[in-house]
Design an enzyme around this catalytic site. Structure first.
Site, PDB file in Angstrom:
ATOM      1  N   GLU A 172      -5.319  -4.917  10.438  1.00 29.53           N
ATOM      2  CA  GLU A 172      -4.272  -3.914  10.672  1.00 29.53           C
ATOM      3  C   GLU A 172      -4.536  -3.194  12.000  1.00 29.53           C
ATOM      4  O   GLU A 172      -5.304  -2.225  12.047  1.00 29.53           O
ATOM      5  CB  GLU A 172      -4.273  -2.874   9.545  1.00 29.53           C
ATOM      6  CG  GLU A 172      -3.972  -3.445   8.184  1.00 29.53           C
ATOM      7  CD  GLU A 172      -3.358  -2.391   7.264  1.00 29.53           C
ATOM      8  OE1 GLU A 172      -2.286  -2.660   6.717  1.00 29.53           O
ATOM      9  OE2 GLU A 172      -3.942  -1.295   7.102  1.00 29.53           O
ATOM     10  N   GLY A 230       2.910  -1.183   4.208  1.00 32.23           N
ATOM     11  CA  GLY A 230       2.957   0.244   3.906  1.00 32.23           C
ATOM     12  C   GLY A 230       4.366   0.688   3.566  1.00 32.23           C
ATOM     13  O   GLY A 230       4.884   0.425   2.476  1.00 32.23           O
ATOM     14  N   GLY A 231       5.018   1.352   4.519  1.00 36.41           N
ATOM     15  CA  GLY A 231       6.328   1.958   4.305  1.00 36.41           C
ATOM     16  C   GLY A 231       7.346   1.063   3.611  1.00 36.41           C
ATOM     17  O   GLY A 231       8.071   1.502   2.713  1.00 36.41           O
ATOM     18  N   HIS A 271      -9.430   1.486   4.823  1.00 30.89           N
ATOM     19  CA  HIS A 271      -8.159   1.608   5.543  1.00 30.89           C
ATOM     20  C   HIS A 271      -8.363   2.524   6.752  1.00 30.89           C
ATOM     21  O   HIS A 271      -9.122   3.492   6.687  1.00 30.89           O
ATOM     22  CB  HIS A 271      -7.078   2.180   4.612  1.00 30.89           C
ATOM     23  CG  HIS A 271      -5.707   2.060   5.217  1.00 30.89           C
ATOM     24  ND1 HIS A 271      -5.247   2.951   6.161  1.00 30.89           N
ATOM     25  CD2 HIS A 271      -4.726   1.153   5.039  1.00 30.89           C
ATOM     26  CE1 HIS A 271      -4.032   2.585   6.537  1.00 30.89           C
ATOM     27  NE2 HIS A 271      -3.689   1.497   5.870  1.00 30.89           N
ATOM     28  N   LYS A 317       0.148   4.248  -0.254  1.00 32.49           N
ATOM     29  CA  LYS A 317      -0.473   5.452   0.336  1.00 32.49           C
ATOM     30  C   LYS A 317      -0.217   6.649  -0.586  1.00 32.49           C
ATOM     31  O   LYS A 317      -0.202   6.472  -1.803  1.00 32.49           O
ATOM     32  CB  LYS A 317       0.053   5.655   1.769  1.00 32.49           C
ATOM     33  CG  LYS A 317      -0.128   4.372   2.606  1.00 32.49           C
ATOM     34  CD  LYS A 317       0.097   4.537   4.071  1.00 32.49           C
ATOM     35  CE  LYS A 317      -0.135   3.195   4.770  1.00 32.49           C
ATOM     36  NZ  LYS A 317       0.010   3.261   6.223  1.00 32.49           N
ATOM     37  N   GLY A 355       2.754   2.199  10.795  1.00 30.19           N
ATOM     38  CA  GLY A 355       3.721   3.289  10.660  1.00 30.19           C
ATOM     39  C   GLY A 355       4.463   3.603  11.954  1.00 30.19           C
ATOM     40  O   GLY A 355       5.124   4.636  12.060  1.00 30.19           O
ATOM     41  N   SER A 415       3.619  -2.272  10.209  1.00 33.80           N
ATOM     42  CA  SER A 415       5.073  -2.361  10.392  1.00 33.80           C
ATOM     43  C   SER A 415       5.663  -3.703   9.955  1.00 33.80           C
ATOM     44  O   SER A 415       6.579  -4.219  10.590  1.00 33.80           O
ATOM     45  CB  SER A 415       5.461  -2.038  11.838  1.00 33.80           C
ATOM     46  OG  SER A 415       5.086  -0.698  12.157  1.00 33.80           O
ATOM     47  N   GLU A 439      -6.664   4.836   7.895  1.00 32.06           N
ATOM     48  CA  GLU A 439      -6.392   6.258   7.629  1.00 32.06           C
ATOM     49  C   GLU A 439      -7.611   6.921   6.976  1.00 32.06           C
ATOM     50  O   GLU A 439      -7.879   8.098   7.202  1.00 32.06           O
ATOM     51  CB  GLU A 439      -5.136   6.388   6.754  1.00 32.06           C
ATOM     52  CG  GLU A 439      -3.878   6.107   7.580  1.00 32.06           C
ATOM     53  CD  GLU A 439      -2.733   5.488   6.807  1.00 32.06           C
ATOM     54  OE1 GLU A 439      -2.731   5.546   5.563  1.00 32.06           O
ATOM     55  OE2 GLU A 439      -1.818   4.935   7.456  1.00 32.06           O
ATOM     56  N   ASN A 497       0.882  -1.176   0.000  1.00 34.92           N
ATOM     57  CA  ASN A 497       0.000   0.000   0.000  1.00 34.92           C
ATOM     58  C   ASN A 497       0.917   1.223   0.000  1.00 34.92           C
ATOM     59  O   ASN A 497       1.505   1.554   1.028  1.00 34.92           O
ATOM     60  CB  ASN A 497      -0.899  -0.018   1.246  1.00 34.92           C
ATOM     61  CG  ASN A 497      -1.720   1.251   1.375  1.00 34.92           C
ATOM     62  OD1 ASN A 497      -1.773   2.080   0.459  1.00 34.92           O
ATOM     63  ND2 ASN A 497      -2.374   1.415   2.516  1.00 34.92           N
TER      64      ASN A 497
HETATM   65  P1  13P Z   1       3.163   0.341   7.619  1.00 36.71           P
HETATM   66  O1  13P Z   1       3.610  -0.969   6.997  1.00 36.71           O
HETATM   67  O2  13P Z   1       3.900   1.518   7.120  1.00 36.71           O
HETATM   68  O3  13P Z   1       3.095   0.220   9.110  1.00 36.71           O
HETATM   69  O4  13P Z   1       1.644   0.566   7.121  1.00 36.71           O
HETATM   70  C1  13P Z   1       0.742  -0.465   7.211  1.00 36.71           C
HETATM   71  C2  13P Z   1      -0.469  -0.099   6.435  1.00 36.71           C
HETATM   72  O5  13P Z   1      -1.193   0.790   6.797  1.00 36.71           O
HETATM   73  C3  13P Z   1      -0.725  -0.835   5.189  1.00 36.71           C
HETATM   74  O6  13P Z   1      -1.991  -0.569   4.709  1.00 36.71           O
END
Ligand code: 13P
Length: 248
Positions: A166, A233-234, A94, A11, A172, A212, A96, A9
């Site tokens: 999640e 994510g990251g 999600h 983002k 994050g 993470s 967010e 993802n």
């Molecule tokens: P991180 O892997 O950056 O923690 O993000 C997870 C996420 O929100 C994937 O949708």
């Protein structure tokens, strides 16, 4: 045996050129994997990513969509628009979007239904806050989110829905859920699906872990009994790191 599905993802990251650069390096690194690989990118990069992943094992997803088919919804993107350019997946709900963009269990359910009606496979995110976990409410929250997201779907549609567990406190933050905690939460989600749609459906649904995930913890998470891969994510922003996760 359920397959493993590893989705990135991105983002709100990467221009179209940066997305193209990423693929050049990433595709050769994952061409031998047996796992399913998905990249969920910003809308404007999707067409280019679909074009440059044709004939490879990398699939493309969006990160959101509207529940209506078309109309006066300034700034929104519909399921049929995504489908028309070859997008196969879409992340729905999600945390967010729930936190910053007023996404609710009701809008999540509407979007999931519209995604299926248009032949897109939704990746539905559920997860508790740290406060809810500390109060012992995590299971209640995630099973309720799951139930409401899937409400009114056929068995076949549920089978074609991916759930991403999640925990919000792990997103994050560098703080990953232990494999035991992640596995237990995912088992709870699967039990809830079993109660409503039966064992056959529940045992086939892909339920990922997200929060993470990185190359150093992917293997222990993804080899745990109920964890069917991850939503990353990251760590999905760098081709070599994401490839290591895919090839855990
Ligand atoms: P991180 O892997 O950056 O923690 O993000 C997870 C996420 O929100 C994937 O949708």
């Amino acid at each position: 045996m359920r397959r493993k599905v590893i989705a990135g993802n991105w983002k709100m990251n990467k221009t179209v050129d940066e997305a193209k650069e990423f693929l050049k390096e990433f595709i050769p690194l994952v061409e031998n994997t047996e796992n399913e690989v998905i990249i969920c990118a910003p809308f404007i990069a999707l067409k280019c990513l679909v074009k440059h992943t044709k004939g490879t094992n990398v699939k493309i997803g969006a990160q959101n969509m509207h529940w209506e088919e078309a109309g006066a919804y300034t700034g929104e993107i519909s399921a049929s628009m995504l489908k028309s350019i070859g997008v196969e997946y879409v992340i729905i709900g999600h945390s967010e979007r729930r936190q910053y963009f007023a996404e609710t269990d009701e809008t999540v359910n509407k979007k999931v239904k519209t995604a299926h009606a248009n032949g897109l496979k939704p990746i539905v995110c559920v997860g508790e806050t740290l406060e809810q976990r500390e109060q012992g409410l995590a299971d209640e929250i995630i099973t309720k989110q799951t139930k409401l997201a899937l409400d009114g779907l056929t068995n076949e549609q549920v089978e074609n829905t991916i759930i991403a567990y999640e925990p919000i406190w792990a997103i994050g933050t560098g703080k990953t859920a232990t494999k035991e905690d992640a596995n237990n939460s995912i088992k709870k989600i699967r039990e809830e699906i079993c109660k409503i749609y039966g064992q056959n459906v529940a045992s086939g649904v892909i339920i990922q872990y997200g929060g993470s995930v990185k190359s150093s913890n992917a293997k222990e998470l993804f080899t745990t009994s109920d964890i069917d891969g991850g939503l990353v994510g990251g760590a999905s922003l760098k081709p070599d790191e994401f490839a290591k996760i895919v090839n855990y």
